[in-house]
Enzyme design. Sequence first.
Site, PDB file in Angstrom:
ATOM      1  N   SER A 115      30.036  34.093  79.689  1.00 31.10           N
ATOM      2  CA  SER A 115      31.230  34.482  79.132  1.00 31.10           C
ATOM      3  C   SER A 115      32.244  33.491  79.850  1.00 31.10           C
ATOM      4  O   SER A 115      32.320  33.137  80.686  1.00 31.10           O
ATOM      5  CB  SER A 115      31.260  35.943  79.376  1.00 31.10           C
ATOM      6  OG  SER A 115      32.641  36.242  79.063  1.00 31.10           O
ATOM      7  N   TYR A 130      32.407  43.794  85.067  1.00 33.89           N
ATOM      8  CA  TYR A 130      31.575  43.080  84.027  1.00 33.89           C
ATOM      9  C   TYR A 130      31.602  41.679  84.137  1.00 33.89           C
ATOM     10  O   TYR A 130      30.603  41.053  84.078  1.00 33.89           O
ATOM     11  CB  TYR A 130      31.896  43.885  82.557  1.00 33.89           C
ATOM     12  CG  TYR A 130      31.565  42.703  81.233  1.00 33.89           C
ATOM     13  CD1 TYR A 130      30.164  42.733  81.120  1.00 33.89           C
ATOM     14  CD2 TYR A 130      32.301  41.558  80.834  1.00 33.89           C
ATOM     15  CE1 TYR A 130      29.552  41.728  80.107  1.00 33.89           C
ATOM     16  CE2 TYR A 130      31.630  40.628  79.828  1.00 33.89           C
ATOM     17  CZ  TYR A 130      30.546  40.800  79.658  1.00 33.89           C
ATOM     18  OH  TYR A 130      29.983  40.144  78.660  1.00 33.89           O
ATOM     19  N   LYS A 134      28.766  38.601  85.480  1.00 35.31           N
ATOM     20  CA  LYS A 134      28.528  37.267  84.691  1.00 35.31           C
ATOM     21  C   LYS A 134      28.519  36.184  85.933  1.00 35.31           C
ATOM     22  O   LYS A 134      27.817  35.249  85.715  1.00 35.31           O
ATOM     23  CB  LYS A 134      29.188  37.023  83.442  1.00 35.31           C
ATOM     24  CG  LYS A 134      29.047  38.033  82.282  1.00 35.31           C
ATOM     25  CD  LYS A 134      27.760  37.850  81.854  1.00 35.31           C
ATOM     26  CE  LYS A 134      27.400  38.753  80.684  1.00 35.31           C
ATOM     27  NZ  LYS A 134      26.156  38.981  80.398  1.00 35.31           N
TER      28      LYS A 134
HETATM   29  P1  NAD Z   1      24.714  44.375  72.814  1.00 36.18           P
HETATM   30  O1  NAD Z   1      25.048  45.374  73.480  1.00 36.18           O
HETATM   31  O2  NAD Z   1      24.804  44.456  71.409  1.00 36.18           O
HETATM   32  O3  NAD Z   1      23.488  43.592  73.018  1.00 36.18           O
HETATM   33  C1  NAD Z   1      22.707  43.600  74.744  1.00 36.18           C
HETATM   34  C2  NAD Z   1      21.609  44.701  74.242  1.00 36.18           C
HETATM   35  O4  NAD Z   1      21.017  44.617  75.750  1.00 36.18           O
HETATM   36  C3  NAD Z   1      21.593  45.986  73.790  1.00 36.18           C
HETATM   37  O5  NAD Z   1      20.767  45.899  72.744  1.00 36.18           O
HETATM   38  C4  NAD Z   1      21.281  46.882  74.959  1.00 36.18           C
HETATM   39  O6  NAD Z   1      20.620  47.706  74.448  1.00 36.18           O
HETATM   40  C5  NAD Z   1      20.458  45.954  75.634  1.00 36.18           C
HETATM   41  N1  NAD Z   1      20.133  46.253  77.199  1.00 36.18           N
HETATM   42  C6  NAD Z   1      21.286  46.634  77.999  1.00 36.18           C
HETATM   43  N2  NAD Z   1      20.777  46.843  79.354  1.00 36.18           N
HETATM   44  C7  NAD Z   1      19.395  46.596  79.213  1.00 36.18           C
HETATM   45  C8  NAD Z   1      18.401  46.626  79.965  1.00 36.18           C
HETATM   46  N3  NAD Z   1      18.543  47.069  81.360  1.00 36.18           N
HETATM   47  N4  NAD Z   1      17.132  46.531  79.520  1.00 36.18           N
HETATM   48  C9  NAD Z   1      16.976  46.496  78.273  1.00 36.18           C
HETATM   49  N5  NAD Z   1      17.962  45.911  77.434  1.00 36.18           N
HETATM   50  C10 NAD Z   1      19.025  46.277  77.917  1.00 36.18           C
HETATM   51  O7  NAD Z   1      25.786  42.967  73.237  1.00 36.18           O
HETATM   52  P2  NAD Z   1      25.870  41.634  72.520  1.00 36.18           P
HETATM   53  O8  NAD Z   1      27.244  41.463  71.992  1.00 36.18           O
HETATM   54  O9  NAD Z   1      24.802  41.171  71.615  1.00 36.18           O
HETATM   55  O10 NAD Z   1      25.943  40.542  73.885  1.00 36.18           O
HETATM   56  C11 NAD Z   1      24.687  40.049  74.254  1.00 36.18           C
HETATM   57  C12 NAD Z   1      25.095  39.372  75.598  1.00 36.18           C
HETATM   58  O11 NAD Z   1      25.847  38.415  75.514  1.00 36.18           O
HETATM   59  C13 NAD Z   1      25.367  40.318  76.811  1.00 36.18           C
HETATM   60  O12 NAD Z   1      25.069  39.950  77.923  1.00 36.18           O
HETATM   61  C14 NAD Z   1      26.941  40.301  76.896  1.00 36.18           C
HETATM   62  O13 NAD Z   1      27.474  40.374  78.220  1.00 36.18           O
HETATM   63  C15 NAD Z   1      27.077  38.634  76.360  1.00 36.18           C
HETATM   64  N6  NAD Z   1      27.989  38.096  75.742  1.00 36.18           N
HETATM   65  C16 NAD Z   1      28.719  38.837  74.659  1.00 36.18           C
HETATM   66  C17 NAD Z   1      29.810  38.460  74.222  1.00 36.18           C
HETATM   67  C18 NAD Z   1      30.539  39.044  72.945  1.00 36.18           C
HETATM   68  O14 NAD Z   1      31.651  39.244  72.782  1.00 36.18           O
HETATM   69  N7  NAD Z   1      29.439  40.057  72.238  1.00 36.18           N
HETATM   70  C19 NAD Z   1      30.658  37.746  74.736  1.00 36.18           C
HETATM   71  C20 NAD Z   1      30.221  36.677  76.064  1.00 36.18           C
HETATM   72  C21 NAD Z   1      28.917  37.272  76.453  1.00 36.18           C
HETATM   73  N1  UFG Z   2      43.032  43.237  70.590  1.00 40.48           N
HETATM   74  C1  UFG Z   2      44.001  44.010  70.111  1.00 40.48           C
HETATM   75  N2  UFG Z   2      43.693  45.081  69.488  1.00 40.48           N
HETATM   76  C2  UFG Z   2      42.422  45.788  69.841  1.00 40.48           C
HETATM   77  C3  UFG Z   2      41.449  44.776  70.359  1.00 40.48           C
HETATM   78  C4  UFG Z   2      41.935  43.812  70.748  1.00 40.48           C
HETATM   79  O1  UFG Z   2      45.360  43.424  69.863  1.00 40.48           O
HETATM   80  O2  UFG Z   2      42.519  46.921  69.320  1.00 40.48           O
HETATM   81  C5  UFG Z   2      43.495  41.748  71.301  1.00 40.48           C
HETATM   82  C6  UFG Z   2      43.256  41.699  72.675  1.00 40.48           C
HETATM   83  O3  UFG Z   2      44.401  42.069  73.500  1.00 40.48           O
HETATM   84  C7  UFG Z   2      42.811  40.233  72.860  1.00 40.48           C
HETATM   85  C8  UFG Z   2      42.268  39.842  71.525  1.00 40.48           C
HETATM   86  O4  UFG Z   2      42.806  40.951  70.762  1.00 40.48           O
HETATM   87  O5  UFG Z   2      44.159  39.443  72.980  1.00 40.48           O
HETATM   88  C9  UFG Z   2      40.868  39.692  71.680  1.00 40.48           C
HETATM   89  O6  UFG Z   2      40.198  40.944  72.344  1.00 40.48           O
HETATM   90  P1  UFG Z   2      38.754  41.288  72.401  1.00 40.48           P
HETATM   91  O7  UFG Z   2      38.515  42.533  73.114  1.00 40.48           O
HETATM   92  O8  UFG Z   2      38.131  41.508  70.983  1.00 40.48           O
HETATM   93  O9  UFG Z   2      38.164  40.171  73.227  1.00 40.48           O
HETATM   94  P2  UFG Z   2      38.664  39.600  74.640  1.00 40.48           P
HETATM   95  O10 UFG Z   2      38.901  38.300  74.622  1.00 40.48           O
HETATM   96  O11 UFG Z   2      39.312  40.372  75.596  1.00 40.48           O
HETATM   97  O12 UFG Z   2      37.229  39.668  75.496  1.00 40.48           O
HETATM   98  C10 UFG Z   2      35.774  39.158  74.877  1.00 40.48           C
HETATM   99  C11 UFG Z   2      34.806  40.086  75.325  1.00 40.48           C
HETATM  100  C12 UFG Z   2      34.464  39.737  76.708  1.00 40.48           C
HETATM  101  C13 UFG Z   2      34.296  38.431  77.129  1.00 40.48           C
HETATM  102  C14 UFG Z   2      35.486  37.654  76.631  1.00 40.48           C
HETATM  103  C15 UFG Z   2      35.366  36.107  77.011  1.00 40.48           C
HETATM  104  O13 UFG Z   2      34.915  41.430  75.286  1.00 40.48           O
HETATM  105  O14 UFG Z   2      33.319  40.534  77.200  1.00 40.48           O
HETATM  106  O15 UFG Z   2      35.583  37.855  75.117  1.00 40.48           O
HETATM  107  O16 UFG Z   2      34.252  35.895  76.383  1.00 40.48           O
HETATM  108  F1  UFG Z   2      34.179  38.383  78.291  1.00 40.48           F
END
Ligand code: NAD
Ligand code: UFG
Length: 339
Positions: A124, A149, A153
């Site tokens: 991330s 969290y 990462k």
């Molecule tokens: P998500 O929660 O939808 O998917 C993660 C999945 O992993 C879920 O289905 C959950 O049930 C499963 N899981 C969690 N712990 C587990 C375990 N111990 N064993 C087996 N399964 C397990 O989240 P996502 O948005 O699809 O994210 C996927 C990956 O990408 C995550 O590692 C997340 O940290 C990373 N990531 C996501 C974002 C984002 O904004 N969506 C940004 C940066 C990184």
């Molecule tokens: N925001 C609002 N109102 C809300 C939710 C979010 O104003 O109800 C704003 C936040 O303050 C931020 C922007 O929208 O300025 C984006 O917020 P998100 O929570 O959607 O995303 P972040 O950038 O904070 O974080 C996301 C993921 C993290 C990841 C990061 C970088 O949640 O897991 O992107 O990849 F680490």
Amino acid sequence: MNVLVTGGAGYLGSHACLKLLEEGYGVVALDNLANSNSKSLERVQKITGKTLKFYEGDILDREVLGRIFSEQKIDFCIHFAGLKAVGESVQKPWEYYNNNITGTLTLLDEMRKAGVKNIIFSSSATVYGDPAQIPITEECPKGSCTNPYGWTKSMIEQILMDMYKADNEWNIVILRYFNPVGAHQSALIGEDPKGIPNNLMPYVTQVALGRLPQLGVFGGDYDTPDGTCIRDYIHVLDLIDGHVKAIKKLEDNSGLSIYNLGTGHGVSVLELVENFIKATGVDVPYVMKDRRAGDIPVCYSDPSKAERELGWKAQYGVFEMCRDAWNWQMKNPKGYEEE
Ligand code: NAD
Ligand code: UFG
């Protein structure tokens, strides 16, 4: 070629399973359904007309991992499984470190025992902390994370780098995602957060739906053109396309590589809301609120390394991201839950 997709039932994992099936890969998904619903995978099979193998189980469970590697011929692993709620990680640090880090260590150990040493890891942009430079290149130093969290990462990246140093047989691609949003155009799979969403796009779609009264915009006094935070939103289909390109890289025994997956364009909270209203014709009432703890003002990528080395570039703009997120939400107001 067969790919093990951990976290395969989740938001990004389900889109990856779909794309991999379309590309002709065999797919084995592992998920403990802690934050997902196996219906996502039923729908993936419906969309593609192809089948995948699903193991309901935990990456901490050596028995299930051992079973997967003995029953299936796995060539690559895309490791999405993990807990990802920033706020919750502050309340439950042990659970986050245990699930994400011990889980990854267990997976890596079972992988090497099985002789499978090709992995793509979901990292991330959070590892850059408050970034030293904008746009953020992969050379930008990693920063101090504001929550457990983020640290998971950052630490998993370090573990992967050290594993590679000690054993060059590993091929590892670390992908640093910016802000994935949107959904597959079928509107059959998408992001389905449990409870009140923490992230901006799912919050916006639920306000548009009328399930939440209004959006709170966290901070209007940042040093940005309109005072709200800037992020690099990326369409989930583009993000997943980056993973398919990364598999091709692994196929060349590429060693260890790190890529940003973003569009390179910064979009403010208010711009995202405006785009959403334009793309959908649905109003999103909002109020300005105080800053949210831990937010950084500006975060967007320089994605040119992925373009140079993977031949990957994001194709979709904010308009499509909003349109597709809305389509999914509108057609599935309760996500995968039945109405
Ligand atoms: P998500 O929660 O939808 O998917 C993660 C999945 O992993 C879920 O289905 C959950 O049930 C499963 N899981 C969690 N712990 C587990 C375990 N111990 N064993 C087996 N399964 C397990 O989240 P996502 O948005 O699809 O994210 C996927 C990956 O990408 C995550 O590692 C997340 O940290 C990373 N990531 C996501 C974002 C984002 O904004 N969506 C940004 C940066 C990184
Ligand atoms: N925001 C609002 N109102 C809300 C939710 C979010 O104003 O109800 C704003 C936040 O303050 C931020 C922007 O929208 O300025 C984006 O917020 P998100 O929570 O959607 O995303 P972040 O950038 O904070 O974080 C996301 C993921 C993290 C990841 C990061 C970088 O949640 O897991 O992107 O990849 F680490």
